[in-house]
Design an enzyme around this catalytic site. Structure first.
Site, PDB file in Angstrom:
ATOM      1  N   TYR A 177       3.728   4.197   9.493  1.00 26.36           N
ATOM      2  CA  TYR A 177       4.925   3.611   8.881  1.00 26.36           C
ATOM      3  C   TYR A 177       6.197   3.754   9.717  1.00 26.36           C
ATOM      4  O   TYR A 177       7.262   3.287   9.306  1.00 26.36           O
ATOM      5  CB  TYR A 177       5.152   4.234   7.492  1.00 26.36           C
ATOM      6  CG  TYR A 177       4.001   3.974   6.534  1.00 26.36           C
ATOM      7  CD1 TYR A 177       3.733   2.692   6.077  1.00 26.36           C
ATOM      8  CD2 TYR A 177       3.167   5.005   6.108  1.00 26.36           C
ATOM      9  CE1 TYR A 177       2.681   2.436   5.218  1.00 26.36           C
ATOM     10  CE2 TYR A 177       2.109   4.768   5.241  1.00 26.36           C
ATOM     11  CZ  TYR A 177       1.871   3.479   4.809  1.00 26.36           C
ATOM     12  OH  TYR A 177       0.821   3.224   3.956  1.00 26.36           O
ATOM     13  N   ASN A 190       7.934  -4.378  -1.856  1.00 30.44           N
ATOM     14  CA  ASN A 190       6.828  -3.587  -1.321  1.00 30.44           C
ATOM     15  C   ASN A 190       6.414  -2.639  -2.433  1.00 30.44           C
ATOM     16  O   ASN A 190       7.075  -1.616  -2.670  1.00 30.44           O
ATOM     17  CB  ASN A 190       7.250  -2.822  -0.069  1.00 30.44           C
ATOM     18  CG  ASN A 190       6.075  -2.090   0.559  1.00 30.44           C
ATOM     19  OD1 ASN A 190       5.013  -1.938  -0.052  1.00 30.44           O
ATOM     20  ND2 ASN A 190       6.259  -1.624   1.779  1.00 30.44           N
ATOM     21  N   PRO A 197       6.138   3.272  -4.760  1.00 31.73           N
ATOM     22  CA  PRO A 197       5.841   4.685  -4.583  1.00 31.73           C
ATOM     23  C   PRO A 197       5.648   5.105  -3.139  1.00 31.73           C
ATOM     24  O   PRO A 197       5.057   4.375  -2.340  1.00 31.73           O
ATOM     25  CB  PRO A 197       4.540   4.887  -5.371  1.00 31.73           C
ATOM     26  CG  PRO A 197       3.963   3.532  -5.546  1.00 31.73           C
ATOM     27  CD  PRO A 197       5.134   2.588  -5.589  1.00 31.73           C
ATOM     28  N   ASN A 198       6.170   6.277  -2.853  1.00 36.51           N
ATOM     29  CA  ASN A 198       6.054   6.965  -1.556  1.00 36.51           C
ATOM     30  C   ASN A 198       6.897   6.329  -0.455  1.00 36.51           C
ATOM     31  O   ASN A 198       7.005   6.892   0.633  1.00 36.51           O
ATOM     32  CB  ASN A 198       4.585   7.055  -1.106  1.00 36.51           C
ATOM     33  CG  ASN A 198       3.748   7.843  -2.089  1.00 36.51           C
ATOM     34  OD1 ASN A 198       4.110   8.965  -2.411  1.00 36.51           O
ATOM     35  ND2 ASN A 198       2.676   7.279  -2.607  1.00 36.51           N
ATOM     36  N   GLU A 257       6.130 -10.576  -1.151  1.00 39.97           N
ATOM     37  CA  GLU A 257       5.404  -9.307  -1.007  1.00 39.97           C
ATOM     38  C   GLU A 257       5.472  -8.863   0.459  1.00 39.97           C
ATOM     39  O   GLU A 257       5.146  -9.643   1.355  1.00 39.97           O
ATOM     40  CB  GLU A 257       3.951  -9.536  -1.424  1.00 39.97           C
ATOM     41  CG  GLU A 257       3.047  -8.345  -1.274  1.00 39.97           C
ATOM     42  CD  GLU A 257       1.579  -8.670  -1.602  1.00 39.97           C
ATOM     43  OE1 GLU A 257       1.251  -9.871  -1.789  1.00 39.97           O
ATOM     44  OE2 GLU A 257       0.766  -7.747  -1.641  1.00 39.97           O
ATOM     45  N   ARG A 295      -6.833  -1.888   7.393  1.00 38.92           N
ATOM     46  CA  ARG A 295      -6.972  -0.517   6.892  1.00 38.92           C
ATOM     47  C   ARG A 295      -8.156  -0.421   5.904  1.00 38.92           C
ATOM     48  O   ARG A 295      -9.031  -1.270   5.912  1.00 38.92           O
ATOM     49  CB  ARG A 295      -5.637  -0.077   6.282  1.00 38.92           C
ATOM     50  CG  ARG A 295      -4.498  -0.117   7.311  1.00 38.92           C
ATOM     51  CD  ARG A 295      -3.188   0.335   6.715  1.00 38.92           C
ATOM     52  NE  ARG A 295      -3.254   1.725   6.291  1.00 38.92           N
ATOM     53  CZ  ARG A 295      -2.327   2.305   5.520  1.00 38.92           C
ATOM     54  NH1 ARG A 295      -1.262   1.606   5.137  1.00 38.92           N
ATOM     55  NH2 ARG A 295      -2.456   3.570   5.152  1.00 38.92           N
ATOM     56  N   ASP A 303       1.714  -9.190 -13.745  1.00 40.53           N
ATOM     57  CA  ASP A 303       2.172  -9.926 -14.929  1.00 40.53           C
ATOM     58  C   ASP A 303       3.696  -9.998 -14.964  1.00 40.53           C
ATOM     59  O   ASP A 303       4.274 -11.011 -15.375  1.00 40.53           O
ATOM     60  CB  ASP A 303       1.657  -9.254 -16.205  1.00 40.53           C
ATOM     61  CG  ASP A 303       0.178  -9.516 -16.467  1.00 40.53           C
ATOM     62  OD1 ASP A 303      -0.418 -10.369 -15.774  1.00 40.53           O
ATOM     63  OD2 ASP A 303      -0.391  -8.859 -17.366  1.00 40.53           O
ATOM     64  N   ALA A 360       1.189   1.451  -3.134  1.00 36.70           N
ATOM     65  CA  ALA A 360      -0.185   1.510  -3.644  1.00 36.70           C
ATOM     66  C   ALA A 360      -0.367   0.720  -4.943  1.00 36.70           C
ATOM     67  O   ALA A 360      -1.492   0.297  -5.260  1.00 36.70           O
ATOM     68  CB  ALA A 360      -0.589   2.967  -3.850  1.00 36.70           C
ATOM     69  N   ARG A 375       6.721  10.166   6.391  1.00 36.77           N
ATOM     70  CA  ARG A 375       5.372   9.907   5.873  1.00 36.77           C
ATOM     71  C   ARG A 375       4.515   9.205   6.926  1.00 36.77           C
ATOM     72  O   ARG A 375       4.882   8.102   7.365  1.00 36.77           O
ATOM     73  CB  ARG A 375       5.511   8.987   4.656  1.00 36.77           C
ATOM     74  CG  ARG A 375       4.213   8.483   4.110  1.00 36.77           C
ATOM     75  CD  ARG A 375       4.437   7.321   3.156  1.00 36.77           C
ATOM     76  NE  ARG A 375       3.185   6.911   2.552  1.00 36.77           N
ATOM     77  CZ  ARG A 375       2.991   5.771   1.930  1.00 36.77           C
ATOM     78  NH1 ARG A 375       3.989   4.900   1.808  1.00 36.77           N
ATOM     79  NH2 ARG A 375       1.824   5.469   1.420  1.00 36.77           N
ATOM     80  N   HIS A 412      -2.344  -2.575  -5.087  1.00 40.61           N
ATOM     81  CA  HIS A 412      -3.796  -2.643  -5.167  1.00 40.61           C
ATOM     82  C   HIS A 412      -4.330  -2.266  -6.547  1.00 40.61           C
ATOM     83  O   HIS A 412      -5.540  -2.278  -6.762  1.00 40.61           O
ATOM     84  CB  HIS A 412      -4.416  -1.714  -4.111  1.00 40.61           C
ATOM     85  CG  HIS A 412      -3.709  -1.772  -2.794  1.00 40.61           C
ATOM     86  ND1 HIS A 412      -3.652  -2.929  -2.041  1.00 40.61           N
ATOM     87  CD2 HIS A 412      -2.992  -0.846  -2.091  1.00 40.61           C
ATOM     88  CE1 HIS A 412      -2.943  -2.693  -0.942  1.00 40.61           C
ATOM     89  NE2 HIS A 412      -2.529  -1.445  -0.957  1.00 40.61           N
ATOM     90  N   HIS A 418       4.433  -5.670   3.241  1.00 34.71           N
ATOM     91  CA  HIS A 418       3.797  -4.401   3.601  1.00 34.71           C
ATOM     92  C   HIS A 418       4.151  -4.076   5.041  1.00 34.71           C
ATOM     93  O   HIS A 418       4.073  -4.955   5.914  1.00 34.71           O
ATOM     94  CB  HIS A 418       2.280  -4.477   3.428  1.00 34.71           C
ATOM     95  CG  HIS A 418       1.888  -4.775   2.027  1.00 34.71           C
ATOM     96  ND1 HIS A 418       2.006  -3.849   1.016  1.00 34.71           N
ATOM     97  CD2 HIS A 418       1.450  -5.924   1.447  1.00 34.71           C
ATOM     98  CE1 HIS A 418       1.639  -4.407  -0.123  1.00 34.71           C
ATOM     99  NE2 HIS A 418       1.306  -5.666   0.110  1.00 34.71           N
ATOM    100  N   ILE A 419       4.506  -2.841   5.258  1.00 38.35           N
ATOM    101  CA  ILE A 419       4.879  -2.399   6.604  1.00 38.35           C
ATOM    102  C   ILE A 419       3.653  -2.428   7.516  1.00 38.35           C
ATOM    103  O   ILE A 419       3.700  -2.912   8.640  1.00 38.35           O
ATOM    104  CB  ILE A 419       5.481  -0.976   6.518  1.00 38.35           C
ATOM    105  CG1 ILE A 419       6.772  -1.018   5.690  1.00 38.35           C
ATOM    106  CG2 ILE A 419       5.726  -0.395   7.906  1.00 38.35           C
ATOM    107  CD1 ILE A 419       7.227   0.336   5.186  1.00 38.35           C
TER     108      ILE A 419
HETATM  109  C1  DQA Z   1       2.092  -0.296   2.051  1.00 37.47           C
HETATM  110  C2  DQA Z   1       0.570  -0.417   2.119  1.00 37.47           C
HETATM  111  C3  DQA Z   1      -0.074   0.193   0.886  1.00 37.47           C
HETATM  112  O1  DQA Z   1      -1.490   0.092   0.972  1.00 37.47           O
HETATM  113  C4  DQA Z   1       0.300   1.663   0.767  1.00 37.47           C
HETATM  114  O2  DQA Z   1      -0.243   2.203  -0.410  1.00 37.47           O
HETATM  115  C5  DQA Z   1       1.748   1.893   0.847  1.00 37.47           C
HETATM  116  C6  DQA Z   1       2.534   1.138   1.828  1.00 37.47           C
HETATM  117  C7  DQA Z   1       2.758  -0.788   3.349  1.00 37.47           C
HETATM  118  O3  DQA Z   1       3.967  -1.016   3.312  1.00 37.47           O
HETATM  119  O4  DQA Z   1       2.105  -0.915   4.386  1.00 37.47           O
HETATM  120  O5  DQA Z   1       2.298   2.764   0.188  1.00 37.47           O
HETATM  121  O6  DQA Z   1       2.566  -1.108   0.993  1.00 37.47           O
END
Ligand code: DQA
Length: 140
Positions: A23, A72, A10-11, A96, A105, A85, A75, A18, A78, A98-99
């Site tokens: 990011y 990735n 998401p996002n 996994e 954070r 699962d 959110a 964003r 978390h 994360h940018i």
């Molecule tokens: C993220 C970190 C997450 O906490 C956040 O909700 C994101 C992006 C990252 O790539 O840093 O949407 O996964």
């Protein structure tokens, strides 16, 4: 070698606009073009969804088809026992990514349901994290 799937949650479709101070300013589609040039033999595929169930369906559908998944989950990282699962239920290795450095954070970003079921985690290197994950999967 089988293809590699990059899965964004998401996002992450909003990358480029964003919160650019966190990011960056590049869209993922632009970055994906660069990745394909960097790894011409890697057969990279990319999918993004804002929906947990869609991400889960794609994880299930990958079985046997990919050398690995670079995930990735945004959110959902978390919050989602379901995605954890789902990863545990497939044999495809998942990395996994994360940018941002989630540990620098807010505290709610410090816990990942996904880390224990992933092969490894890359966090805090910007979009380069995806490049590092591909390198980890192809072993060079
Ligand atoms: C993220 C970190 C997450 O906490 C956040 O909700 C994101 C992006 C990252 O790539 O840093 O949407 O996964």
């Amino acid at each position: 070698m089988k293809p590699i799937l990059i899965l964004n949650g998401p996002n992450l479709n909003l990358l480029g606009s964003r919160e650019p101070e966190i990011y960056g300013q590049q869209t993922f589609l632009d970055f994906f073009e660069e990745l394909k040039e960097l790894f011409p033999d890697a057969m990279l595929e990319y999918k993004q969804s804002n929906h947990e169930g869609q991400l889960l369906d794609w994880l299930h559908a990958t079985e046997g088809q990919y050398a690995g998944i670079i995930f990735n989950a945004g959110a959902y990282t978390h919050t989602s026992v379901a995605l954890a699962d789902g990863i545990a239920g497939i044999t495809t290795p998942v990395i996994e990514v994360h940018i941002s450095n989630v540990h620098k954070r807010e505290s709610f970003r410090h816990h990942s349901f996904l880390s224990p079921v992933c092969q490894g985690t890359i966090s805090g290197f910007g979009l380069t994290g995806y490049q590092l994950a591909i390198t980890a999967l192809i072993g060079s």
